[in-house]
Design an enzyme around this catalytic site. Sequence first.
Site, PDB file in Angstrom:
ATOM      1  N   HIS A 154       0.790  -1.244   0.000  1.00 45.11           N
ATOM      2  CA  HIS A 154       0.000   0.000   0.000  1.00 45.11           C
ATOM      3  C   HIS A 154       0.816   1.285   0.000  1.00 45.11           C
ATOM      4  O   HIS A 154       0.264   2.373  -0.130  1.00 45.11           O
ATOM      5  CB  HIS A 154      -0.953   0.026   1.205  1.00 45.11           C
ATOM      6  CG  HIS A 154      -0.246   0.249   2.520  1.00 45.11           C
ATOM      7  ND1 HIS A 154      -0.020   1.501   3.016  1.00 45.11           N
ATOM      8  CD2 HIS A 154       0.289  -0.599   3.415  1.00 45.11           C
ATOM      9  CE1 HIS A 154       0.616   1.397   4.173  1.00 45.11           C
ATOM     10  NE2 HIS A 154       0.822   0.129   4.432  1.00 45.11           N
TER      11      HIS A 154
HETATM   12  N1  UDP Z   1      -4.277  -5.771   8.064  1.00 43.56           N
HETATM   13  C1  UDP Z   1      -5.575  -6.235   8.080  1.00 43.56           C
HETATM   14  N2  UDP Z   1      -6.160  -6.607   6.918  1.00 43.56           N
HETATM   15  C2  UDP Z   1      -5.516  -6.575   5.725  1.00 43.56           C
HETATM   16  C3  UDP Z   1      -4.171  -6.130   5.710  1.00 43.56           C
HETATM   17  C4  UDP Z   1      -3.580  -5.726   6.895  1.00 43.56           C
HETATM   18  O1  UDP Z   1      -6.188  -6.292   9.136  1.00 43.56           O
HETATM   19  O2  UDP Z   1      -6.130  -6.928   4.700  1.00 43.56           O
HETATM   20  C5  UDP Z   1      -3.677  -5.303   9.330  1.00 43.56           C
HETATM   21  C6  UDP Z   1      -2.409  -5.967   9.733  1.00 43.56           C
HETATM   22  O3  UDP Z   1      -2.673  -7.129  10.481  1.00 43.56           O
HETATM   23  C7  UDP Z   1      -1.719  -4.900  10.564  1.00 43.56           C
HETATM   24  C8  UDP Z   1      -2.220  -3.609   9.984  1.00 43.56           C
HETATM   25  O4  UDP Z   1      -3.335  -3.944   9.169  1.00 43.56           O
HETATM   26  O5  UDP Z   1      -2.138  -4.969  11.915  1.00 43.56           O
HETATM   27  C9  UDP Z   1      -1.141  -2.942   9.142  1.00 43.56           C
HETATM   28  O6  UDP Z   1      -1.665  -1.844   8.511  1.00 43.56           O
HETATM   29  P1  UDP Z   1      -1.010  -1.164   7.235  1.00 43.56           P
HETATM   30  O7  UDP Z   1      -0.214  -2.178   6.496  1.00 43.56           O
HETATM   31  O8  UDP Z   1      -2.114  -0.467   6.537  1.00 43.56           O
HETATM   32  O9  UDP Z   1      -0.099  -0.030   7.846  1.00 43.56           O
HETATM   33  P2  UDP Z   1       1.433   0.054   8.286  1.00 43.56           P
HETATM   34  O10 UDP Z   1       1.663  -0.986   9.340  1.00 43.56           O
HETATM   35  O11 UDP Z   1       2.274  -0.118   7.070  1.00 43.56           O
HETATM   36  O12 UDP Z   1       1.558   1.429   8.860  1.00 43.56           O
END
Ligand code: UDP
Length: 355
Positions: free
Chosen positions: A202
């Site tokens: 993403h």
């Molecule tokens: N996650 C989720 N469903 C999905 C993909 C990710 O629940 O289809 C959760 C994942 O378990 C984690 C969080 O979203 O807890 C991560 O979010 P994201 O990747 O959007 O943000 P980042 O961690 O990169 O800031």
Amino acid sequence: MRVVSIVGNRPQFVKAAPLSRALRTRARETLVHTGQHYDPELADLFFDELGIPEPDHALGIGPGAPLGQLAEMLRGIGPILTDDPPDVVLVYGDTTTTLAGALAAAKTGLRLAHVEAGLRSFDRSMPEEQNRVVTDHLSDLLFCPTDAAVSNLMREGITRGVHRVGDVMFDAHLLFAQVAAARPGPDRWGLRAGEYLLLTVHRAAATDSRAALLDLVAVLEALDAPALFPVHPRTRHRLEGEGLWERAERVPGLRLLPPIGYLDFTRALLDARAVLTDSGGVQKEAFFAGVPCLTLRTETEWVETVEAGFNRLVAMDAGAVREALSDLALPEDRPDLYGDGDAAGATAEVLLAGA
Ligand code: UDP
């Protein structure tokens, strides 16, 4: 004592869940949801599944260009802080919501606490890095998940108010892994435990140019096993915009889904052969679950997962991905990198003592 907690998107809901629980036993929490993520599968579902209380203020700001979002968030958060000033404002992670909360607290002269402080990718072109650096420099209390985070702050001259408490996402994993394990298994997607890959993508760097999206599609085409890919709305939108969505749909064995809830995602993770991701949180969750992680970036904030041998930086590079998939062996020992599972309790203690 009263805390205003400001959240707005998926990873922040996961981080807020354990801390909100810990705080509410000892303090009054007012929850502000900016609406940065507003789709049901990125927001409402998380509140339900993780037992996060209804927001006291839902600003409903929604998607948009970051500057416009930031301005609207400041306009929305400002009066909440000035009308009834709390003892402390709590922000999480590294998004536009984090930055808005930090600026609003600083400009109204309120104490600011940052959960997941000190993380650095050392790439200032990343919006997340800009948000982290500014937020850390404005914060009075800095809750670091790792020793590396404490060292990063020290290098920038920040030593006061720094607390190494562990990682609230580890707390969340421990709180919810059992509930997740009871969810329907990967056969619901026609997949067998231990055989499939799980993907998330993403970040702006992976989605904001045609060249980057072509690299992503090449990675999808290089996978050597069936794969589950819950596609972030931004990624889907960009792939569609560049006419590449159909090409992704044609990859044999690839299941393209809308984003799934935290419990289903954790369930899918527990049985995956490996995870491929550009997410920060997912890199750590792979480590918590003991699943090999290939990070589709050239750097990571979670360096200790790489040093421990559980995570490899392969970039968005089909050749490197293919090679890494041919040897996914993990070390025997999984070190304790992220605390004792009660980072939320430790954070709440400091907040209460410091107010
Ligand atoms: N996650 C989720 N469903 C999905 C993909 C990710 O629940 O289809 C959760 C994942 O378990 C984690 C969080 O979203 O807890 C991560 O979010 P994201 O990747 O959007 O943000 P980042 O961690 O990169 O800031």
